[in-house]
Design an enzyme around this catalytic site. Structure first.
Site: not given
Ligand code: NAD
Length: 482
Positions: A149, A381, A173, A176-177, A226, A281
């Site tokens: 998101f 984090e 994909k 969703e947020r 994450s 991140c």
């Molecule tokens: P998130 O992991 O909650 O969601 C990311 C994606 O995974 C979404 O599309 C979500 O629908 C899906 N998802 C979430 N939970 C899931 C599950 N249990 N099973 C399967 N799919 C699932 O991440 P977020 O909160 O949207 O984004 C923030 C995170 O992303 C932070 O931890 C940040 O550090 C990280 N991030 C990392 C980078 C990088 O380059 N390393 C860049 C941007 C964000």
């Protein structure tokens, strides 16, 4: 009320599901749209479309594929203010940050315009008498992108332009947020006249992700999100024989040495720690400061925090916007409570700002002093506007503390000493380093090189790594017999 549709084979289609999630504006709580929770069947339909499109798209000359990116770039450029506003509305970051995000996404499209050069192989003649050898690249097939998101415009564009100009077709994909920016991206992409099925979008949550990870026709998965989900995606997709790059969470350490000019360091660190409400991140979240300057440093940080303007990011005077959801705000508050209970000194308490900003998911900037490496707020984090300060004797001690982290996305050194900068570069265990730069985000032509628990895989996103990730190589050894 707009209910988002999936994009399958060039058409936006309603999703046959009763489950829909609200997409609120985090600054106001007002509902912007609803996003459908698609099922495994929707993924299957998208993959069929992508597989069909691959047969022709992969054979279209790369110069022609790149020509769509030139048109796409112009469309994004001419809509950039609208796109930045959309990012602010669905994510909460202020307009300046949103404009920066749009710019950084556009840069990947510009990078992909050069695909004819980037995709070139290698030739070495006469590897033996009368024998030549060449390496040529091919697209790999249907690839998938799963995105977070926090950069709802930029992160899809880390993947999509490189994936498709190399000749692959894609299933995306969105988060969703924050699904609206990705939706607008593909609407504009369709305006370029790109063939049906080259890019497909399936909105949803876990079920969509799980089907992507297991689908036999998807060759590669790019994930950004994450750490726990990144690890799960990496392991599951790899177990299903896929190529995976999973960019994960972070805990970023900034080191301030006594020779650094305080007045210049403070604004850079403030923007790193509290820009995008700390939901980056690459956000600086722990600052290690040399003892001699620590008291002055804390005082200067406090003053800067007092001046931060909090509010809706659409108003240009506001610097600190809301976090993404109420649940996320509560999670951050949980970390603040834990910091207090573990003995950190709460110098600035962001919770106090909440009463002045009802209606949205606002949280003021929080500063902890005298933290230690074993505290939860230092190890985990938080992904919010919380900065923890640790006092250290010297650079070596700071680096050894930072290197204990399970993460290794980025780290920044503030110093004017070339020697210290060299020691830092050589010994810090993180992949993206800043020397007096608070958010050292690589440009599109470099890879996004997280280390340790911040990345699962081999080839990173963007730059030449991105091209490698989305291509297969053949090596041909040739001898002509007559
Ligand atoms: P998130 O992991 O909650 O969601 C990311 C994606 O995974 C979404 O599309 C979500 O629908 C899906 N998802 C979430 N939970 C899931 C599950 N249990 N099973 C399967 N799919 C699932 O991440 P977020 O909160 O949207 O984004 C923030 C995170 O992303 C932070 O931890 C940040 O550090 C990280 N991030 C990392 C980078 C990088 O380059 N390393 C860049 C941007 C964000």
């Amino acid at each position: 009320m707009q209910v988002l549709q999936n994009l399958i084979n060039g058409k936006f289609v309603d999703v046959m599901t009763s489950e829909k999630l609200d997409v609120p504006n985090p600054a106001t709580g007002e509902r912007l749209a609803q996003v459908p929770v698609s099922t495994a069947r929707d993924v299957d339909e998208a993959v069929v479309a992508a597989e069909g499109a691959f047969l022709t798209w992969s054979r279209i000359p790369v110069v022609e594929r790149a020509s769509y990116m030139f048109r796409f770039r112009d469309l994004l450029e001419s809509h950039k203010e609208e796109l930045a506003e959309l990012v602010t509305k669905e994510n909460g970051k202020n307009l300046d940050d949103a404009r920066g995000e749009v710019r950084r996404g556009l840069e990947v499209v510009e990078f992909a315009c050069g695909m004819p050069t980037l995709m070139m192989g290698q030739v070495l003649t006469s590897i033996s008498r009368g024998i030549d050898e060449e390496m040529v690249r091919y697209p790999i097939g249907v690839v998938a992108g799963i995105v977070p998101f926090n950069f709802p415009f930029m992160v899809p564009l880390w993947l999509l332009p490189i994936a498709i100009t190399t000749g692959n077709t894609m299933v995306l994909k969105p988060s969703e947020r924050a699904p609206l920016s990705a939706q607008r991206i593909v609407e504009l992409l369709l305006e370029t006249g790109i063939p049906d099925g080259v890019v497909n979008v399936v909105h949803g949550t876990k079920e969509v992700v799980n089907r992507i990870l297991e689908h036999p026709s998807i060759r590669a998965v790019s994930f950004v999100g994450s750490a726990p989900v990144a690890k799960y995606v990496y392991e599951t997709a790899a177990a299903h024989g896929k190529r995976v790059q999973a960019l994960a969470g972070a805990k970023n350490y900034h080191i301030v040495l006594k020779d650094a000019p305080l007045d210049k360091v403070i604004p850079v660190l403030m923007s790193s720690a509290f820009g995008n409400a700390g939901e980056r991140c690459l956000a600086g979240s722990v600052v290690l400061v040399e003892n001699e300057i620590a008291d002055d440093f804390v005082g200067a940080l406090q003053m800067a925090i007092d001046k931060l303007t909090i509010g809706n990011g659409l108003d240009p005077k506001n610097e600190l916007g809301p976090v993404i959801r109420e649940e996320h705000r509560q999670r951050i508050i949980g970390f603040i409570e834990q910091g207090v209970s573990e003995g950190a000194v709460l110098v600035k308490d962001g919770r106090e700002a909440m009463k002045d900003h009802p209606g949205g998911y606002f949280l003021g900037a929080t500063l902890f002093d005298r933290v230690n490496p074993d505290m939860t707020i230092v190890k985990e984090e938080i992904f919010g506007p919380v900065l923890s300060l640790m006092r250290v004797n010297n650079l070596e001690e700071a680096i050894s503390i930072a290197n204990r982290s399970k993460y290794g996305n980025t780290s920044t050194l503030y110093s004017e000493s070339g020697h210290s900068a060299r020691v830092f570069r050589e010994t810090i265990q993180a992949g993206m380093l800043g020397i007096n730069i608070g958010v050292p985000a690589p440009m599109a032509f470099f890879p996004f090189t997280g280390w340790k628990g911040s990345f699962y895989g081999d080839l990173h996103a963007t730059g030449k790594d991105g091209v490698e990730f989305y291509t297969d190589k053949k090596v041909v050894v040739t001898r002509w017999l007559s």
